[in-house]
Scaffold this motif. Structure first.
Motif, PDB file in Angstrom:
ATOM      1  N   VAL A 209      40.357  36.500  36.989  1.00 13.19           N
ATOM      2  CA  VAL A 209      41.727  36.782  36.527  1.00 13.19           C
ATOM      3  C   VAL A 209      41.905  38.280  36.307  1.00 13.19           C
ATOM      4  N   PHE A 210      40.904  38.928  35.748  1.00 14.92           N
ATOM      5  CA  PHE A 210      41.014  40.375  35.516  1.00 14.92           C
ATOM      6  C   PHE A 210      41.081  41.137  36.834  1.00 14.92           C
ATOM      7  N   PHE A 211      40.332  40.692  37.848  1.00 21.45           N
ATOM      8  CA  PHE A 211      40.440  41.314  39.166  1.00 21.45           C
ATOM      9  C   PHE A 211      41.848  41.135  39.726  1.00 21.45           C
ATOM     10  N   ALA A 212      42.416  39.945  39.559  1.00 12.44           N
ATOM     11  CA  ALA A 212      43.763  39.689  40.071  1.00 12.44           C
ATOM     12  C   ALA A 212      44.792  40.568  39.358  1.00 12.44           C
ATOM     13  N   ILE A 213      44.655  40.714  38.042  1.00 15.49           N
ATOM     14  CA  ILE A 213      45.577  41.581  37.290  1.00 15.49           C
ATOM     15  C   ILE A 213      45.414  43.027  37.733  1.00 15.49           C
ATOM     16  N   TYR A 214      44.182  43.459  37.913  1.00 14.22           N
ATOM     17  CA  TYR A 214      43.928  44.839  38.352  1.00 14.22           C
ATOM     18  C   TYR A 214      44.545  45.090  39.725  1.00 14.22           C
ATOM     19  N   LEU A 215      44.383  44.138  40.629  1.00 13.85           N
ATOM     20  CA  LEU A 215      44.943  44.299  41.973  1.00 13.85           C
ATOM     21  C   LEU A 215      46.465  44.280  41.941  1.00 13.85           C
ATOM     22  N   ALA A 216      47.062  43.509  41.036  1.00 10.86           N
ATOM     23  CA  ALA A 216      48.518  43.469  40.929  1.00 10.86           C
ATOM     24  C   ALA A 216      49.064  44.790  40.405  1.00 10.86           C
ATOM     25  N   LYS A 217      48.332  45.426  39.486  1.00 15.44           N
ATOM     26  CA  LYS A 217      48.782  46.707  38.934  1.00 15.44           C
ATOM     27  C   LYS A 217      48.693  47.818  39.973  1.00 15.44           C
TER      28      LYS A 217
END
Length: 64
Positions: free
Chosen positions: A54-62
């Motif tokens: 989930v943190f990777f997905a949030i980082y990629l979205a930012k």
């Protein structure tokens, strides 16, 4: 419907993974109570890696 759907999907996958890890860890401790400590450590590490998605997905979205 386009914004952060990949974050939601990552969170769904992580939630399912954490649930499966907990289910199998409880089952393993039930079968072998003497190995509870080793199973707990493996379950905690696996849960942390599953939630890391989930943190990777949030980082990629930012990054967009």
């Amino acid at each position: 419907m386009s914004g952060s759907i990949h974050i939601g999907l990552a969170a769904l996958g992580a939630a399912l993974g954490v649930g499966l890890i907990g289910m199998k860890a409880a089952e393993a401790v039930g079968r072998n109570p003497g190995a509870a400590t080793q199973i707990l450590v493996q379950a905690i590490l696996s849960t942390a890696f599953a939630e890391g998605i989930v943190f990777f997905a949030i980082y990629l979205a930012k990054g967009q």
